[in-house]
Design an enzyme around this catalytic site. Sequence first.
Site, PDB file in Angstrom:
ATOM      1  N   CYS A  95       0.910  -1.419  -0.160  1.00 40.18           N
ATOM      2  CA  CYS A  95      -0.065  -0.121   0.156  1.00 40.18           C
ATOM      3  C   CYS A  95       0.998   1.963  -0.029  1.00 40.18           C
ATOM      4  O   CYS A  95       1.733   1.761  -1.381  1.00 40.18           O
ATOM      5  CB  CYS A  95      -0.958  -0.137   1.123  1.00 40.18           C
ATOM      6  N   HIS A 185      -3.466  -5.497  -0.055  1.00 41.55           N
ATOM      7  CA  HIS A 185      -2.831  -5.715   1.625  1.00 41.55           C
ATOM      8  C   HIS A 185      -2.904  -7.244   2.165  1.00 41.55           C
ATOM      9  O   HIS A 185      -4.007  -7.324   2.172  1.00 41.55           O
ATOM     10  CB  HIS A 185      -3.811  -5.262   2.840  1.00 41.55           C
ATOM     11  N   GLU A 187      -1.991  -8.964   3.834  1.00 42.73           N
ATOM     12  CA  GLU A 187      -1.477  -8.776   5.193  1.00 42.73           C
ATOM     13  C   GLU A 187      -3.078  -8.918   6.092  1.00 42.73           C
ATOM     14  O   GLU A 187      -3.030  -9.421   7.465  1.00 42.73           O
ATOM     15  CB  GLU A 187      -0.689  -8.177   6.487  1.00 42.73           C
TER      16      GLU A 187
END
Length: 240
Positions: A95, A185, A187
């Site tokens: 990001c 993202h 994660e």
Amino acid sequence: MNTPFLILETGQPVASMRRHRGFPHWIRVAAGLEPDAAVVVNVEAGEPLPSREGFAGAIVTGSGAMVTDRHDWSERSAQWLRDAAHEGMPLFGICYGHQLIAHALGGEVDYHPAGREMGTVDLELHPQAEHDPLFTGLPRQFPAQATHLQSVLRAPDGATVLAKSAHDACHAFRWGDRAWGVQFHPEFSATHMRGYVRAREEALVREGRCHKQVARGVSATPHARLVLRRFVRHARTLQR
């Protein structure tokens, strides 16, 4: 013991999600790294950037900041990342980190003309992704979590754009053979993503979007997470 990865912390999650700890923890868990396999440096808080020696690679987190604000800590980090990329250090930006690496290497980052991209989005891989160590063999289309206002509007010269969404033409790129940026993202779990949608409810309403519909569209994104894990594995193989 394996050489640790460096995580450059460039920001904090939205306030309502901080009970789940911060981006470095989310990234470490998603990447399958043990606690002693990651060293976190909070560059946003002014912690000094370390020597690049002794790390298997560097991962750059997301942030609520904007690359175009040119904060001192951000510009110092960009210089560090530019040097690291040219030295061949494995890099993975998420990001804000994706945008910062692109900026560092001469790409263009700014607010996306179409505004915010948020929720679980469908990524489409370009044909050249089939030859990329992190994306090879993945489905041509797969879901990923995203929340951003700024984008890489022009990838750095010499970069290979690997993925796009309907909203964003550069959702992933590789520069050289050891530096990657991903706008999504990897994660984020579905819980993280729904938390972000709740936190941005008022903004989504102002923008004419139904936050409930965005939240209902959130799903698991295992292929996106695999990209992060592959980076860790690939960086490790480069050390051998």
